[in-house]
Design a protein around this motif. Sequence first.
Motif, PDB file in Angstrom:
ATOM      1  N   ALA A  88     -21.573  27.478 -39.796  1.00 17.63           N
ATOM      2  CA  ALA A  88     -22.739  26.634 -39.510  1.00 17.63           C
ATOM      3  C   ALA A  88     -22.313  25.410 -38.696  1.00 17.63           C
ATOM      4  N   ASN A  89     -21.200  24.805 -39.068  1.00 16.27           N
ATOM      5  CA  ASN A  89     -20.681  23.648 -38.337  1.00 16.27           C
ATOM      6  C   ASN A  89     -20.307  24.023 -36.906  1.00 16.27           C
ATOM      7  N   LEU A  90     -19.657  25.172 -36.732  1.00 17.63           N
ATOM      8  CA  LEU A  90     -19.318  25.648 -35.385  1.00 17.63           C
ATOM      9  C   LEU A  90     -20.579  25.849 -34.548  1.00 17.63           C
ATOM     10  N   GLN A  91     -21.601  26.425 -35.146  1.00 17.70           N
ATOM     11  CA  GLN A  91     -22.857  26.652 -34.432  1.00 17.70           C
ATOM     12  C   GLN A  91     -23.453  25.314 -33.972  1.00 17.70           C
ATOM     13  N   LEU A  92     -23.488  24.337 -34.868  1.00 19.20           N
ATOM     14  CA  LEU A  92     -24.021  23.019 -34.503  1.00 19.20           C
ATOM     15  C   LEU A  92     -23.216  22.395 -33.377  1.00 19.20           C
ATOM     16  N   ASN A  93     -21.897  22.433 -33.489  1.00 16.33           N
ATOM     17  CA  ASN A  93     -21.030  21.816 -32.475  1.00 16.33           C
ATOM     18  C   ASN A  93     -21.150  22.487 -31.120  1.00 16.33           C
ATOM     19  N   ALA A  94     -21.543  23.757 -31.108  1.00 15.21           N
ATOM     20  CA  ALA A  94     -21.705  24.490 -29.850  1.00 15.21           C
ATOM     21  C   ALA A  94     -23.149  24.442 -29.333  1.00 15.21           C
ATOM     22  N   GLY A  95     -24.016  23.701 -30.039  1.00 12.84           N
ATOM     23  CA  GLY A  95     -25.405  23.614 -29.608  1.00 12.84           C
ATOM     24  C   GLY A  95     -26.210  24.857 -29.941  1.00 12.84           C
ATOM     25  N   ARG A  96     -25.721  25.638 -30.887  1.00 18.33           N
ATOM     26  CA  ARG A  96     -26.428  26.857 -31.306  1.00 18.33           C
ATOM     27  C   ARG A  96     -27.034  26.621 -32.685  1.00 18.33           C
ATOM     28  N   HIS A  97     -27.594  27.668 -33.267  1.00 24.02           N
ATOM     29  CA  HIS A  97     -28.347  27.516 -34.506  1.00 24.02           C
ATOM     30  C   HIS A  97     -27.799  28.381 -35.629  1.00 24.02           C
ATOM     31  N   PHE A  98     -28.252  28.069 -36.831  1.00 21.91           N
ATOM     32  CA  PHE A  98     -27.926  28.863 -38.020  1.00 21.91           C
ATOM     33  C   PHE A  98     -29.076  28.754 -39.002  1.00 21.91           C
ATOM     34  N   VAL A  99     -29.153  29.715 -39.900  1.00 28.44           N
ATOM     35  CA  VAL A  99     -30.071  29.657 -41.038  1.00 28.44           C
ATOM     36  C   VAL A  99     -29.323  30.204 -42.246  1.00 28.44           C
ATOM     37  N   ASN A 100     -29.520  29.570 -43.391  1.00 30.57           N
ATOM     38  CA  ASN A 100     -28.864  29.993 -44.624  1.00 30.57           C
ATOM     39  C   ASN A 100     -29.900  30.014 -45.736  1.00 30.57           C
ATOM     40  N   GLU A 101     -29.911  31.081 -46.511  1.00 24.34           N
ATOM     41  CA  GLU A 101     -30.837  31.231 -47.632  1.00 24.34           C
ATOM     42  C   GLU A 101     -30.043  31.306 -48.926  1.00 24.34           C
ATOM     43  N   GLN A 102     -30.467  30.542 -49.909  1.00 19.02           N
ATOM     44  CA  GLN A 102     -29.801  30.520 -51.208  1.00 19.02           C
ATOM     45  C   GLN A 102     -30.836  30.397 -52.314  1.00 19.02           C
ATOM     46  N   PRO A 103     -30.520  30.916 -53.499  1.00 15.38           N
ATOM     47  CA  PRO A 103     -31.367  30.598 -54.648  1.00 15.38           C
ATOM     48  C   PRO A 103     -31.363  29.075 -54.834  1.00 15.38           C
ATOM     49  N   TYR A 104     -32.437  28.555 -55.417  1.00 12.44           N
ATOM     50  CA  TYR A 104     -32.505  27.108 -55.638  1.00 12.44           C
ATOM     51  C   TYR A 104     -32.587  26.824 -57.121  1.00 12.44           C
ATOM     52  N   PRO A 105     -31.758  25.927 -57.599  1.00  6.68           N
ATOM     53  CA  PRO A 105     -30.709  25.193 -56.892  1.00  6.68           C
ATOM     54  C   PRO A 105     -29.455  26.043 -56.738  1.00  6.68           C
ATOM     55  N   SER A 106     -28.604  25.631 -55.823  1.00 12.34           N
ATOM     56  CA  SER A 106     -27.355  26.335 -55.569  1.00 12.34           C
ATOM     57  C   SER A 106     -26.214  25.332 -55.447  1.00 12.34           C
ATOM     58  N   ARG A 107     -25.098  25.663 -56.031  1.00 13.55           N
ATOM     59  CA  ARG A 107     -23.918  24.800 -55.917  1.00 13.55           C
ATOM     60  C   ARG A 107     -23.205  25.002 -54.580  1.00 13.55           C
ATOM     61  N   LEU A 108     -23.642  25.976 -53.797  1.00 11.62           N
ATOM     62  CA  LEU A 108     -23.014  26.218 -52.498  1.00 11.62           C
ATOM     63  C   LEU A 108     -22.949  24.940 -51.677  1.00 11.62           C
ATOM     64  N   TYR A 109     -24.031  24.180 -51.683  1.00  6.49           N
ATOM     65  CA  TYR A 109     -24.121  23.028 -50.802  1.00  6.49           C
ATOM     66  C   TYR A 109     -23.268  21.847 -51.269  1.00  6.49           C
ATOM     67  N   ASP A 110     -22.592  22.001 -52.407  1.00  5.49           N
ATOM     68  CA  ASP A 110     -21.592  21.019 -52.842  1.00  5.49           C
ATOM     69  C   ASP A 110     -20.225  21.327 -52.244  1.00  5.49           C
ATOM     70  N   GLU A 111     -20.057  22.549 -51.734  1.00 10.61           N
ATOM     71  CA  GLU A 111     -18.778  23.006 -51.175  1.00 10.61           C
ATOM     72  C   GLU A 111     -18.597  22.468 -49.759  1.00 10.61           C
ATOM     73  N   PRO A 112     -17.436  21.895 -49.450  1.00 11.89           N
ATOM     74  CA  PRO A 112     -17.161  21.481 -48.075  1.00 11.89           C
ATOM     75  C   PRO A 112     -17.160  22.716 -47.163  1.00 11.89           C
ATOM     76  N   PRO A 113     -17.656  22.645 -45.980  1.00 13.78           N
ATOM     77  CA  PRO A 113     -18.165  21.473 -45.265  1.00 13.78           C
ATOM     78  C   PRO A 113     -19.681  21.288 -45.372  1.00 13.78           C
ATOM     79  N   TRP A 114     -20.342  21.965 -46.328  1.00 15.59           N
ATOM     80  CA  TRP A 114     -21.794  21.897 -46.406  1.00 15.59           C
ATOM     81  C   TRP A 114     -22.363  20.491 -46.534  1.00 15.59           C
ATOM     82  N   PRO A 115     -21.777  19.583 -47.323  1.00 15.26           N
ATOM     83  CA  PRO A 115     -22.376  18.244 -47.375  1.00 15.26           C
ATOM     84  C   PRO A 115     -22.482  17.592 -45.996  1.00 15.26           C
TER      85      PRO A 115
END
Length: 86
Positions: free
Chosen positions: A18-45
């Motif tokens: 996702a970070n690579l996509q942002l840095n290259a001016g491209r896009h991403f989408v991510n789907e997770q159950p809510y709540p998810s601890r995934l977004y506590d994992e680096p580099p998600w924050p």
Amino acid sequence: MRSYEAAAPHGRFCGVVANLQLNAGRHFVNEQPYPSRLYDEPPWPGVRTDDRVMSIVFDQCRTNQRAADGKLAKKPTELVASDEAL
């Protein structure tokens, strides 16, 4: 905990992509159950604090998702994306 430990490396890798996509001016989408601890994992924050990144939480019944018994699935889900159109 065992399941989380097995899934965490994959989640971190998806954050790197996702970070690579942002840095290259491209896009991403991510789907997770809510709540998810995934977004506590680096580099998600860091990914989530980017001004281009947005999220929405909804129950899957809003997409007409149904359980095996045919009833609407009230399953909270979060989409995180780099563009509102996604």
